[in-house]
Design a protein around this motif. Structure first.
Motif, short mmCIF file in Angstrom:
data_model
loop_
_atom_site.label_atom_id
_atom_site.label_comp_id
_atom_site.label_asym_id
_atom_site.label_seq_id
_atom_site.Cartn_x
_atom_site.Cartn_y
_atom_site.Cartn_z
N LYS A 1 3.74 0.42 0.79
CA LYS A 1 5.07 0.54 1.40
C LYS A 1 5.29 1.96 1.91
O LYS A 1 5.81 2.16 3.01
N ARG A 2 4.88 2.96 1.13
CA ARG A 2 5.02 4.35 1.56
C ARG A 2 4.19 4.62 2.82
O ARG A 2 4.66 5.29 3.74
N GLN A 3 2.96 4.09 2.83
CA GLN A 3 2.09 4.31 3.98
C GLN A 3 2.66 3.62 5.22
O GLN A 3 2.63 4.18 6.32
N ASP A 4 3.19 2.41 5.06
CA ASP A 4 3.79 1.69 6.18
C ASP A 4 4.98 2.47 6.74
O ASP A 4 5.18 2.54 7.96
N LYS A 5 5.76 3.07 5.83
CA LYS A 5 6.92 3.85 6.26
C LYS A 5 6.47 5.07 7.06
O LYS A 5 7.03 5.39 8.11
N LYS A 6 5.42 5.74 6.59
CA LYS A 6 4.89 6.90 7.31
C LYS A 6 4.38 6.49 8.69
O LYS A 6 4.60 7.20 9.68
N ASP A 7 3.70 5.36 8.76
CA ASP A 7 3.18 4.87 10.04
C ASP A 7 4.31 4.55 11.01
O ASP A 7 4.23 4.86 12.20
N ALA A 8 5.38 3.93 10.49
CA ALA A 8 6.52 3.58 11.34
C ALA A 8 7.20 4.84 11.86
O ALA A 8 7.58 4.91 13.05
#
Length: 111
Positions: A12-19
């Motif tokens: 979830k953290r990585q997806d947020k960074k990517d977004a």
């Protein structure tokens, strides 16, 4: 279970960074697109020339008035643009002839 929860949290953290990174990339792209005509205009002015910005290629035309008191020529143009009823809309490719037609039916449409 703890490991799965931890992995889900990390994903979830990585997806947020990517977004966030994608949003920043789009913001930079739009900012560059907004600044490009200004830079071109300044460059042309410095060289003693003129910069003509690009014109739109397509327009959305919406009929806003009815048929009472419309000239036959304007009726025909609206028929060609498929604007037979009030509140009808149509996409039209803008070229010299369609722009002239739009000028004739301007009181009855918006674009």
């Amino acid at each position: 279970a703890k490991q799965a929860s931890y992995d889900a949290k990390q994903k979830k953290r990585q997806d947020k960074k990517d977004a966030i990174a994608a949003a920043e990339k789009y913001a930079a792209e739009y900012k560059a697109a907004d600044e490009a005509p200004i830079a071109n205009r300044r460059e042309a002015k410095a060289q003693g020339g003129f910069f003509v910005p690009a014109q739109p290629k397509v327009a959305l035309i919406i009929r806003i008035r009815g048929t009472i008191g419309v000239s036959p020529k304007a009726k025909k143009i609206m028929q060609l643009f498929r604007l037979r009823q009030i509140h009808n809309a149509s996409f039209v490719k803008l070229n010299e002839s369609t722009v002239r037609m739009l000028r004739l039916i301007e009181p009855y449409v918006t674009y």
